[in-house]
Write an enzyme that holds these catalytic residues in place. Structure first.
Site, PDB file in Angstrom:
ATOM      1  N   GLU A  55      65.236 -45.833  19.709  1.00 44.26           N
ATOM      2  CA  GLU A  55      64.352 -44.952  20.494  1.00 44.26           C
ATOM      3  C   GLU A  55      62.964 -45.042  19.852  1.00 44.26           C
ATOM      4  O   GLU A  55      62.021 -45.473  20.478  1.00 44.26           O
ATOM      5  CB  GLU A  55      64.889 -43.511  20.479  1.00 44.26           C
TER       6      GLU A  55
ATOM      7  N   HIS B  25      71.761 -33.820  26.148  1.00 44.02           N
ATOM      8  CA  HIS B  25      71.966 -32.845  25.066  1.00 44.02           C
ATOM      9  C   HIS B  25      72.031 -31.482  25.737  1.00 44.02           C
ATOM     10  O   HIS B  25      71.037 -31.053  26.341  1.00 44.02           O
ATOM     11  CB  HIS B  25      70.806 -32.898  24.078  1.00 44.02           C
TER      12      HIS B  25
ATOM     13  N   ASP C  52      68.541 -36.889  29.103  1.00 38.66           N
ATOM     14  CA  ASP C  52      68.302 -36.565  27.688  1.00 38.66           C
ATOM     15  C   ASP C  52      68.196 -35.045  27.478  1.00 38.66           C
ATOM     16  O   ASP C  52      69.196 -34.411  27.128  1.00 38.66           O
ATOM     17  CB  ASP C  52      67.045 -37.296  27.172  1.00 38.66           C
ATOM     18  N   ASP C  53      67.001 -34.489  27.665  1.00 38.06           N
ATOM     19  CA  ASP C  53      66.767 -33.049  27.482  1.00 38.06           C
ATOM     20  C   ASP C  53      65.981 -32.544  28.689  1.00 38.06           C
ATOM     21  O   ASP C  53      64.762 -32.353  28.609  1.00 38.06           O
ATOM     22  CB  ASP C  53      65.968 -32.817  26.188  1.00 38.06           C
TER      23      ASP C  53
ATOM     24  N   HIS D 174      73.999 -39.317  28.858  1.00 35.31           N
ATOM     25  CA  HIS D 174      73.093 -38.977  27.739  1.00 35.31           C
ATOM     26  C   HIS D 174      72.383 -37.679  28.080  1.00 35.31           C
ATOM     27  O   HIS D 174      71.336 -37.669  28.743  1.00 35.31           O
ATOM     28  CB  HIS D 174      72.096 -40.121  27.515  1.00 35.31           C
TER      29      HIS D 174
ATOM     30  N   HIS E 102      72.206 -42.717  18.703  1.00 36.15           N
ATOM     31  CA  HIS E 102      70.820 -42.906  19.135  1.00 36.15           C
ATOM     32  C   HIS E 102      70.216 -43.975  18.222  1.00 36.15           C
ATOM     33  O   HIS E 102      70.161 -43.777  16.996  1.00 36.15           O
ATOM     34  CB  HIS E 102      70.006 -41.635  18.954  1.00 36.15           C
TER      35      HIS E 102
HETATM   36  N1  HPA Z   1      66.467 -38.236  20.237  1.00 31.38           N
HETATM   37  C1  HPA Z   1      66.971 -37.797  19.083  1.00 31.38           C
HETATM   38  N2  HPA Z   1      67.501 -36.607  18.938  1.00 31.38           N
HETATM   39  C2  HPA Z   1      67.555 -35.809  19.989  1.00 31.38           C
HETATM   40  C3  HPA Z   1      67.058 -36.197  21.213  1.00 31.38           C
HETATM   41  C4  HPA Z   1      66.484 -37.485  21.344  1.00 31.38           C
HETATM   42  O1  HPA Z   1      66.004 -37.924  22.411  1.00 31.38           O
HETATM   43  N3  HPA Z   1      67.263 -35.161  22.059  1.00 31.38           N
HETATM   44  C5  HPA Z   1      67.885 -34.191  21.363  1.00 31.38           C
HETATM   45  N4  HPA Z   1      68.067 -34.579  20.104  1.00 31.38           N
HETATM   46 ZN    ZN Z   2      69.067 -38.059  23.211  1.00 26.38          ZN
END
Ligand code: HPA
Ligand code: ZN
Length: 338
Positions: free
Chosen positions: A200, A19, A278-279, A17, A197
């Site tokens: 969350e 991006h 994630d990011d 996971h 996703h």
């Molecule tokens: N959630 C939803 N969209 C996203 C995320 C996330 O954590 N990171 C990059 N796009």
């Molecule tokens: Zn994500």
């Protein structure tokens, strides 16, 4: 480095996971802005970092989409990917399945091929340099409509053999999986894996839609599934992989603190949880930082850390023989460092 830090760095793992646009560090954002003569609304790297205070997903997304505007050329996409792979390799990542958001780029006039070719070049370079393998997952932006998603799927056709799957990201609440039922059916018919996703920020019902309507192969985040015991039992029974992102959860205020993160509860409930970044440029760390944070915050044992790494290979889209090879390496590592 403590003994546990060294153990984590050497632990063979997959990242599921990530991006790729979320790996763009402020330094690289300035470098690309300069070489492409793009204006960005920040004067310094420090100013960019100071802006990374989020109270929810949308706060982050607004700044994340703005940051992506510096990406213009194949070289930019290749260099961004390579910077991520260099850091992942240092964290013991041997395989990564990375998301990209083509609509973020095509909507500002960057051709799909510039994005795809740049990323694929970075992936090939990472395998040559580090032996790190990777797969590409095309994410649809869920705040946009079904027609836009279909258009993106069509644009991807010349590269479809080099794309492992499709995903669904961006603003979750108000954009349930059901909105993309037909797009995901079409992607499935093309032989693509499906990930979404869900849970969350959105409710457990969104996770159920992802299972029942989008027929997912893997669940991204999934945290709010814990509110529904029947759903937890179903996810455990079907060995659904959850790509959990601890530092992201804290940064986006989806959990109160790393010390109260439910990762060990997920394992105890029999969920196939994994640890991911994630990011990483926005949320304070790469996958190694996430393992270290969760190990410290929840007092995880080496056995639990090995389980999380094992889950990352079991949840990957690698062929069975590659999974078996990685698990054998992991078992040998665990035995040598018990
Ligand atoms: N959630 C939803 N969209 C996203 C995320 C996330 O954590 N990171 C990059 N796009
Ligand atoms: Zn994500």
């Amino acid at each position: 480095m403590t003994d546990l830090d060294t153990f984590i760095a050497g632990l063979p793992k997959a990242e599921l996971h990530l991006h790729i646009e979320g790996s763009l560090e402020p330094e690289q954002m300035f470098e690309f802005a300069r070489r492409n003569a793009i204006e960005i609304p920040f004067k310094s790297v420090e100013e960019v970092r100071a802006a990374y205070e989020f109270s929810n997903l949308q706060d982050f997304l607004d700044i994340y989409y703005a940051g992506a505007s510096v990406l213009q050329t194949e070289q930019d996409f290749r260099d961004m990917a390579m910077a991520y792979f260099d850091r992942a390799a240092a964290d013991g990542v041997v395989h990564a399945e990375i998301f990209f958001d083509p609509q973020t780029h095509t909507d500002r006039g960057i051709p799909f091929g510039v994005v795809a070719n740049g990323l694929l070049q970075g992936m090939a370079d990472a395998e040559a340099k580090h032996g790190l393998t990777s797969k590409l997952i095309l994410c649809f932006l869920r705040h946009l409509d079904e027609e836009a998603a279909f258009k993106t799927l069509n644009q991807a056709q010349p590269w479809i053999d080099q794309i492992a799957g499709v995903g669904l990201d961006s603003s979750e609440v108000g954009h349930p999986p059901s909105k993309f039922e037909r797009v995901f059916a079409a992607a499935g018919a093309m032989g693509l894996k499906r990930v979404v996703h869900a849970g969350e920020e959105g409710p457990p019902e969104y996770v159920k839609e992802a299972l029942d309507l989008l027929h997912i192969d893997r669940l991204d985040h999934g945290n709010r599934s814990l509110e529904d015991p029947d759903l937890v039992a179903r996810l455990a029974r079907s060995a659904m992989t959850l790509t959990v992102c601890p530092l992201s959860n804290v940064k986006l205020c989806n959990v109160e603190s790393i010390d109260t993160h439910p990762i060990d509860r997920m394992l105890e409930l029999g969920l196939r949880a994994t640890v991911n970044s994630d990011d990483p440029a926005y949320f304070g760390g790469y996958v190694g930082d996430n393992y270290r944070a969760i190990a410290g915050g929840r007092g995880l044992s080496r056995t639990q850390l090995v389980t999380l790494a094992r889950n990352s290979f079991l949840g990957s889209f690698l062929p069975d023989e590659d999974v078996a090879r990685h698990l054998a390496t992991l078992d040998a590592y665990a035995e040598a460092h018990a």
